[in-house]
Design a protein around this motif. Structure first.
Motif, short mmCIF file in Angstrom:
data_model
loop_
_atom_site.label_atom_id
_atom_site.label_comp_id
_atom_site.label_asym_id
_atom_site.label_seq_id
_atom_site.Cartn_x
_atom_site.Cartn_y
_atom_site.Cartn_z
N PHE A 32 71.92 -65.25 108.47
CA PHE A 32 72.87 -65.89 109.38
C PHE A 32 74.03 -64.96 109.71
O PHE A 32 74.42 -64.81 110.88
N LEU A 33 74.60 -64.33 108.68
CA LEU A 33 75.72 -63.41 108.90
C LEU A 33 75.28 -62.21 109.75
O LEU A 33 76.05 -61.72 110.59
N PHE A 34 74.05 -61.75 109.55
CA PHE A 34 73.52 -60.65 110.35
C PHE A 34 73.38 -61.07 111.81
O PHE A 34 73.69 -60.29 112.72
N ALA A 35 72.94 -62.31 112.03
CA ALA A 35 72.81 -62.82 113.40
C ALA A 35 74.18 -62.91 114.08
O ALA A 35 74.32 -62.63 115.28
N MET A 36 75.20 -63.27 113.31
CA MET A 36 76.55 -63.37 113.87
C MET A 36 77.08 -62.00 114.30
O MET A 36 77.96 -61.91 115.16
N TRP A 37 76.56 -60.93 113.69
CA TRP A 37 76.96 -59.58 114.08
C TRP A 37 76.64 -59.33 115.55
O TRP A 37 77.39 -58.66 116.26
N PHE A 38 75.53 -59.89 116.02
CA PHE A 38 75.12 -59.70 117.41
C PHE A 38 75.85 -60.68 118.34
O PHE A 38 75.96 -60.43 119.53
N VAL A 39 76.33 -61.79 117.77
CA VAL A 39 77.11 -62.72 118.57
C VAL A 39 78.51 -62.16 118.81
O VAL A 39 79.08 -62.30 119.90
N GLY A 82 89.08 -70.75 118.84
CA GLY A 82 88.16 -70.57 119.95
C GLY A 82 86.71 -70.37 119.58
O GLY A 82 85.88 -70.07 120.46
N TYR A 83 86.34 -70.54 118.31
CA TYR A 83 84.93 -70.38 117.93
C TYR A 83 84.14 -71.60 118.40
O TYR A 83 84.62 -72.74 118.31
#
Length: 251
Positions: A32-39, A82-83
């Protein structure tokens, strides 16, 4: 040579099981944290120094694990910054789920690790305190534990709920689903409530103030009625923490 009557194959199975139980939840949250890197990628592209948005999100999610922070504080802060509501909700719900699995399946090991063991014992003391002060949780069984997980501002959370569930003799899978359902309900309740107040504030700050006061009045009324109702419960039977066995932890 095998020790304690176990064959080399059995020891290998136990070790692999322990690695899965310990590393699995951490790996899932890592995805999940890795996916947030791309977000929230770095300003220079995918590779580079983490963006401020990413670091702030990570900080909020891990602050959620540290008392006295909780859903009722972290979610409004994240929304105010703002998230998107889906990101903070998914991050917190997944955190609750993985924390529950990690603690329930590795309690015996975590208790022996320096510093971590001290934290676990503090949570144990807190869970025992909650059990004495709120006997209705055990008396209402699964429903009581779900209510405890759902209602904020009472020392609830994935860790205390998991430990309480095991103290009450509930199976790991049962506790996990109680934590999951309770986390989904409480997280969405707080998130949509906070989003509504923020939107009202943008329209007219007085609307938000009145909404918060009305909500506080409702919560206080419910708490008073609930305390009066739960006074009739008493706690007589001492219980001890259950150690997970193979039949308990396997699906």
């Amino acid at each position: 040579m095998a020790e304690e009557g176990r064959s080399a194959q059995e020891w290998t199975k136990l070790i692999l099981r322990r690695i899965l139980f310990l590393g699995g939840p951490i790996a899932v949250y890592g995805v999940f944290l890795f996916a947030m890197w791309f977000v929230y990628p770095p300003a220079t592209g995918i590779i580079g120094q983490p963006s401020q948005e990413y670091l702030t999100l990570i900080g909020l999610l891990f602050a959620y694990l540290v008392p006295p922070f909780g859903k009722e504080s972290i979610i409004p802060i994240a929304l105010g910054l703002g998230y998107p509501i889906w990101i903070i909700c998914f991050g917190i719900i997944l955190m609750d789920m993985m924390s529950s699995i990690l603690i329930a399946l590795n309690f015996d090991l975590l208790e022996k690790i320096p510093f971590v063991g001290g934290l676990i014992r503090r949570f144990m003391d807190g869970a025992n305190s909650v059990r004495k002060k709120k006997p209705w949780i055990e008396q209402l069984s699964h429903l009581g534990l779900l209510i405890f997980m759902y209602i904020p501002l009472q020392g609830s959370g994935a860790t205390n709920t998991t430990i309480l569930g095991r103290l009450f003799g509930m199976r790991v899978r049962t506790v996990f689903w109680i934590v999951t359902v309770g986390s989904i309900l409480s997280t969405l309740s707080v998130a949509f409530g906070a989003a509504a107040v923020i939107e009202l504030w943008r329209i007219n700050p007085w609307f938000a103030v009145f909404a918060v006061l009305a909500l506080a009045a409702v919560i206080i009324s419910v708490v008073l009625v609930w305390r009066r109702y739960t006074k009739r419960f008493s706690l007589d039977t001492p219980v001890s923490l259950c150690d997970p066995d193979e039949e308990d932890i396997l699906p």
